[in-house]
Scaffold this active site. Structure first.
Site, mmCIF file in Angstrom:
data_model
loop_
_atom_site.group_PDB
_atom_site.id
_atom_site.type_symbol
_atom_site.label_atom_id
_atom_site.label_comp_id
_atom_site.label_asym_id
_atom_site.label_seq_id
_atom_site.Cartn_x
_atom_site.Cartn_y
_atom_site.Cartn_z
ATOM 1 C CE LYS A 186 -4.176 -1.820 0.084
ATOM 2 N NZ LYS A 186 -4.131 -3.288 -0.024
HETATM 3 C C1 LIG Z 1 -5.493 -4.035 0.646
HETATM 4 C C2 LIG Z 1 -6.961 -3.823 0.691
HETATM 5 C C3 LIG Z 1 -7.744 -4.197 1.797
HETATM 6 C C4 LIG Z 1 -7.233 -5.035 2.918
HETATM 7 O O1 LIG Z 1 -6.111 -4.567 3.571
HETATM 8 P P1 LIG Z 1 -5.109 -5.588 4.310
HETATM 9 O O2 LIG Z 1 -4.301 -4.656 5.153
HETATM 10 O O3 LIG Z 1 -4.295 -6.259 3.260
HETATM 11 O O4 LIG Z 1 -5.924 -6.520 5.109
HETATM 12 C C5 LIG Z 1 -9.084 -3.865 1.813
HETATM 13 N N1 LIG Z 1 -9.650 -3.225 0.781
HETATM 14 C C6 LIG Z 1 -8.949 -2.866 -0.314
HETATM 15 C C7 LIG Z 1 -9.633 -2.135 -1.414
HETATM 16 C C8 LIG Z 1 -7.589 -3.178 -0.407
HETATM 17 O O5 LIG Z 1 -6.909 -2.846 -1.506
#
Ligand SMILES: *Cc1c(COP(=O)(O)O)cnc(C)c1O
Length: 399
Positions: A186
């Site tokens: 992210k």
């Molecule tokens: C990455 C992501 C999540 C989940 O996040 P994690 O930290 O990997 O559990 C939820 N929604 C979207 C749109 C994502 O891209």
């Protein structure tokens, strides 16, 4: 997109503060911790950054969604509306609460289509979860207006759009709760981690309690063991090392977004040579966190042909309609109701199927996503890579 590209000395120093304190747990240990409270500090900094009054750190973006849904009282018998183009985590969290995910179409923003949302609201709808996919704004003002009219809370899944804004206001701060992810890929990362922001103190309190086994966190002579339990909870606590890394990454976030904007402009200019190209609709270019560039070609065949050239040149684009993790018709485990639970939950209960999905249910999304190609925008982009991408797109324009 990913904060890991610029992971460095600042993160290291923050982690050393924690190791020097000798305390990894975010609560208690007041005598030992030398006044180091990284998770708490990260929450305060993140709330201040986004303009929310409160923030609750958790273990992941998926946990953030779960905690937000739980604190809003969503559970068995309820429906929650989200979009058919998102990461699986969005609906996993809804199912994990016992609620049923209902999917809307996306429009040219590649986010929730408000007109389709209106059609899908029923008396069972207990939350609406628009997703700011690929760093850019959903039509959150329209969605919020519809939700307010129906008295339904909005949770903004802002996992992919940290640092994004709409008309100056941070994404995640429009709904009752905004949820963020700091996983490894992210825009800012703590390895694993997540955050819920809200400006509703009572709701924050419920999230704070739920993510820590129901602890009410009220000071009392018995310490942590003597805390009250207003209701049952779970453990989604963030640890100090993650909070420390989060502080270092948050300080870099605006710089990350600025670098991505510059690099996104390069990708957009390079892709403009493609005949008939259209770009994803961005509601507010100033507030775009610029993690991805998406463009649409006139039809599916042309999209296949162009991406074949790009792949042959070593710079293939992402075609989300071929991706197994982000697009409704490809979620075969969801559509077929596959679960390890021997009773069939959550798809079946008492021997009866309670949730059925039609793979063809979202034709408007398919018509857009089959023509869409996406480049992830890096923070660091070498000149030779730029030359290669621009040359490949020029070549693809000839097919
Ligand atoms: C990455 C992501 C999540 C989940 O996040 P994690 O930290 O990997 O559990 C939820 N929604 C979207 C749109 C994502 O891209």
């Amino acid at each position: 997109m990913p904060g890991f590209e610029i992971f460095g000395a600042e993160e290291k120093q923050q982690v050393l503060d924690v190791l020097d304190s000798g305390v990894l747990f975010r609560y208690e240990f007041a005598a030992q911790r030398k006044d180091v409270w990284k998770v708490r500090e990260f929450e305060q900094a993140f709330a201040a950054y986004t303009g929310a009054t409160h923030a609750q750190a958790v273990t992941s973006g998926t946990a953030a969604l779960k905690v937000a849904l739980a604190a809003l009282g969503v559970g068995a018998g309820d429906e929650v509306i989200t979009q058919g183009f998102t990461f699986v985590a969005t609906w996993e969290a809804i199912l994990d609460c016992g609620a049923v995910p209902v999917f809307t179409e996306v429009d040219l923003t590649l986010n929730m289509d408000p007109a389709d949302l209106e059609k899908k609201i029923t008396p069972k709808t207990k939350a609406i979860v628009p997703v700011h996919m690929m760093g850019a704004q959903a039509r959150i003002e329209e969605i919020k207006a519809i939700a307010d009219r129906c008295n339904i809370p909005v949770i903004e899944d802002t996992a992919q759009a940290a640092g994004g804004r709409l008309h100056g206001r941070h994404l995640g701060s429009f709904g009752a709760v905004g949820t963020f992810s700091f996983d490894a890929v992210k825009t800012m990362t703590t390895g694993e981690g997540g955050m819920c922001i809200t400006s509703d103190e009572a709701l924050w309190r419920r999230m704070s309690e739920y993510q820590d086994h129901g602890h009410d966190h009220a000071p009392n002579p018995g310490g942590r063991g003597g805390e009250g339990r207003p209701f049952i909870g779970f453990n989604y606590r963030m640890m100090e090392i993650q909070g420390a890394i989060g502080l270092a990454q948050l300080a870099k976030l605006d710089g990350i977004v600025a670098a991505q904007k510059t690099n996104k402009a390069f990708f957009q200019e390079a892709a403009s040579v493609l005949p008939g190209v259209r770009f994803r609709e961005i509601l507010d270019a100033d507030g775009d966190s610029a993690t991805f560039l998406t463009f649409m070609l006139p039809d599916s065949e042309r999209t296949t042909a162009v991406n074949q050239v790009l792949r042959d040149e070593g710079v293939g684009a992402v075609r989300w309609s071929e991706n197994g993790w982000h697009y409704y018709p490809n979620w075969e485990h969801l559509l077929e109701g596959k679960t390890y639970c021997h009773g069939g939950w959550p798809f079946s209960a008492h021997g009866k199927r309670r949730i059925v999905y039609d793979p063809q249910a979202l034709p408007a999304s398919a018509a857009i996503l089959e023509r869409a190609l996406t480049y992830q925008v890096p923070i660091l982009l070498a000149d030779e890579q730029k030359t290669k991408i621009a040359a490949a797109l020029k070549k693809a324009a000839q097919v």
